[in-house]
Write a protein that holds these residues in place. Structure first.
Motif, PDB file in Angstrom:
ATOM      1  N   UNK A   1      42.618  33.065  39.452  1.00 20.37           N
ATOM      2  CA  UNK A   1      44.015  32.676  39.674  1.00 20.37           C
ATOM      3  C   UNK A   1      44.210  31.809  40.909  1.00 20.37           C
ATOM      4  N   UNK A   2      43.173  31.629  41.722  1.00 19.61           N
ATOM      5  CA  UNK A   2      43.306  30.781  42.899  1.00 19.61           C
ATOM      6  C   UNK A   2      43.518  31.589  44.160  1.00 19.61           C
ATOM      7  N   UNK A   3      42.986  31.078  45.256  1.00 16.99           N
ATOM      8  CA  UNK A   3      43.038  31.788  46.530  1.00 16.99           C
ATOM      9  C   UNK A   3      44.465  32.002  47.003  1.00 16.99           C
ATOM     10  N   UNK A   4      45.254  30.945  46.976  1.00 16.36           N
ATOM     11  CA  UNK A   4      46.603  31.027  47.536  1.00 16.36           C
ATOM     12  C   UNK A   4      47.484  32.003  46.773  1.00 16.36           C
ATOM     13  N   UNK A   5      47.402  31.961  45.457  1.00 15.52           N
ATOM     14  CA  UNK A   5      48.257  32.824  44.644  1.00 15.52           C
ATOM     15  C   UNK A   5      47.875  34.299  44.800  1.00 15.52           C
ATOM     16  N   UNK A   6      46.559  34.589  44.756  1.00 20.47           N
ATOM     17  CA  UNK A   6      46.155  35.985  44.862  1.00 20.47           C
ATOM     18  C   UNK A   6      46.452  36.539  46.251  1.00 20.47           C
ATOM     19  N   UNK A   7      46.356  35.691  47.274  1.00 20.46           N
ATOM     20  CA  UNK A   7      46.658  36.126  48.636  1.00 20.46           C
ATOM     21  C   UNK A   7      48.145  36.420  48.796  1.00 20.46           C
ATOM     22  N   UNK A   8      48.982  35.539  48.283  1.00 17.49           N
ATOM     23  CA  UNK A   8      50.425  35.730  48.422  1.00 17.49           C
ATOM     24  C   UNK A   8      50.904  36.972  47.665  1.00 17.49           C
TER      25      UNK A   8
END
Length: 567
Positions: free
Chosen positions: A447-454
């Motif tokens: 899902x991508x780094x930014x999305x999973x982090x947020x």
């Protein structure tokens, strides 16, 4: 721990230029058949050494090393319920004991970085784990809270180096075909180590041991601390059996020693004589500007042709530039404090500060909260429906104050009620963390780094404030497990995102500084949490939720593009 594992998870990097993209995203090339008489660069030589018995033995030796690093940062959280009478612990004392290890790590980061770049990875691991063994044993024999704090500080000081260098050492002893797989295996090692700690606590801490050795008094919690020194002791005895990192040796111009290391690995992996290693000469990987100033003869093997030097590819993730002193380190720091990286680097530091403040504060206080839940349920006859988190916090604060008064009053009795069930909930949370680490790499790529982090930080913030409405022990454990899971994945994503935002030449330094700010957050969070417990039920969990939500907002505005989901 999550911040160290995150450096080794598969990374999705934004497109900056074709050259860097091709270096980082292209699959590892299949090694070509070695050509005798040609000077081999590091990647060619490590591929020729193969994968076999040497690598298996190295991973076996890494198991106690991973356990030692986990134990150093987490042991205190398990002994607090058992040691409060012997050490006369206040809530602030408990917070400082949880935080003091991070203070030692922060203060020694520069020292260990210089040591690793000048003296080598192997020496650092040997001396670091040996010194940590002494500090842990010193803590086991401590007779007062001040003595224990001093030994825990120096334990963190000693463990900061091995904690960071262990991954580097293992990475540099594997070829590109196996490197990512090995890092995932080591990540699982760290997670399993977190499971063994509550298991040891269940076996040792409930015992009523009281041994007097001359003027020293030994109880169950001191035995527990002493046992946690065994992994570090074993690591300091195992690593001398392995060679120095050949990547480090080649970066320092010590090609003869690097060649002997490759030959040792080759002989174990292939069961062939060392002399049959296909390469006799290694390429010179010392930067030219450093080589001009070298007055001693460390390079013992000649370079057969100048083409071997210029054509040798250097892995950007592993390249180690020989440092000539403090000035070289300062020159490496300079780009991070000037445009265009100043604002972005400060953004990343603050993000990791917020994430690890919330994550490590909750993680290290959960054993104390679970112990209070268990003791409270024993007093009310197992009526778990009345075990709201607010009742538990009030009970824990009052209990600590009454225990402290009982220690000071000769007519009062200070009692400790610790059973094996006290640590059952910790096993559940640790198992949830293990699942998180096993899923982290897959989810980040999906899902991508930014999305999973947020999303992870938002869920963790909701879990923290949701603790206020927890009305039973079961719901508290469930919310805590979800918090730790989301926090762990978010922490790994922060590191993965940060290395994607900076060029290759700055990644090592940005991760080191980021980890330092994260440890500062862990330190402050563990000191503020008990202070806020005295104010009521909402403040401590609101603090954690606030910083997690702040991290969520900062992550949402990172200049990082998510890639499309994998099909």
């Amino acid at each position: 721990m999550s911040q160290q594992l995150a450096e080794n998870l598969p990374k999705q990097l934004p497109r900056r230029d074709a050259k860097e993209q091709s270096e980082e995203e292209a699959p590892a090339p299949v090694p070509a058949p070695p050509t005798p008489g040609i000077a081999a660069d590091f990647e060619t030589a490590i591929d020729a050494a193969g994968f076999g018995m040497f690598n298996i033995l190295l991973l076996v030796a890494a198991v106690p090393a991973a356990m030692g690093t986990v134990y150093e940062t987490s042991t205190m959280s398990y002994i607090l319920p058992s040691a409060e009478c012997d050490l006369k612990l206040s809530l602030l004392d408990k917070g400082i004991l949880n935080a003091i290890t991070y203070a030692g790590m922060i203060s020694s980061a520069v020292f260990w970085g210089y040591f690793a770049d000048t003296k080598g990875r192997r020496k650092l691991l040997i001396f670091g784990y040996a010194a940590d063994t002494i500090c842990v044993l010193g803590g086991a024999f401590s007779q007062s809270v001040v003595q224990l704090m001093v030994f825990k500080y120096f334990g963190g000081f000693c463990m900061s180096g091995p904690f960071a260098v262990l991954m580097t050492y293992l990475t540099e002893l594997h070829g590109r075909q196996h490197r990512q797989r090995i890092m995932m295996i080591v990540g699982i090692m760290f997670s399993i180590a977190t499971l063994t700690l509550p298991g040891l606590a269940m076996i040792i801490l409930p015992q009523n041991w009281n041994i007097n050795i001359w003027s020293f008094k030994m109880t169950a919690w001191q035995m527990f601390v002493g046992v946690t020194a065994l992994p570090s002791l074993l690591s300091s005895m195992l690593f001398p059996l392995f060679p120095e990192s050949p990547k480090f040796l080649m970066s320092r111009g010590r090609n003869q020693e690097a060649l002997e290391a490759f030959q040792f690995m080759y002989a174990l992996n292939t069961r062939k004589p060392k002399d049959s290693f296909p390469f006799k000469v290694l390429a010179n990987e010392v930067p030219e500007q450093v080589n001009k100033h070298k007055t001693h003869t460390e390079v013992k093997l000649p370079i057969e042709s100048s083409e071997a030097v210029t054509a040798a590819p250097v892995d950007p993730e592993l390249a180690t530039v020989a440092k000539s002193g403090l000035s070289a380190g300062l020159s490496q720091l300079r780009p991070l404090f000037t445009k265009p990286y100043l604002g972005l680097s400060l953004w990343v530091y603050l993000l990791n500060f917020c994430v690890l403040l919330g994550q490590n504060t909750m993680r290290l206080w959960l054993p104390q909260l679970f112990a209070s839940i268990n003791e409270y349920e024993l007093q009310v006859g197992g009526q778990s429906g009345q075990t709201s988190i607010c009742r538990i916090l009030e009970f824990s604060v009052n209990r600590t104050q009454s225990q402290l008064m009982a220690v000071k009053d000769p007519n009062a009795e200070c009692t400790v009620n610790v059973t094996a069930a006290t640590y059952t909930n910790n096993l559940i949370v640790a198992a949830a963390g293990l699942v998180a680490y096993m899923l982290a790499g897959f989810l980040v790529n999906l899902v991508g780094v930014k999305r999973i982090m947020t999303v992870g930080l938002f869920c963790a913030a909701c879990c923290s404030i949701g603790m206020y409405w927890s009305s039973s022990a079961a719901s508290t454990v469930a919310i805590a497990s979800l918090f730790v899971t989301m926090g762990s994945i978010s922490a790994t994503s922060v590191i993965s995102a940060s290395v994607s935002l900076f060029p290759t030449s700055l990644r090592t330094m940005i991760v080191s500084l980021e980890m330092m700010f994260g440890r500062l957050g862990s330190l402050l969070g563990n000191i503020f949490f008990p202070a806020l417990m005295n104010l009521g039920c909402v403040p401590p969990f609101f603090m954690i939720s606030f910083f997690m939500l702040a991290g969520c907002l900062m992550a949402a505005f990172l200049p990082l593009k998510n890639k499309a989901a994998l099909k």
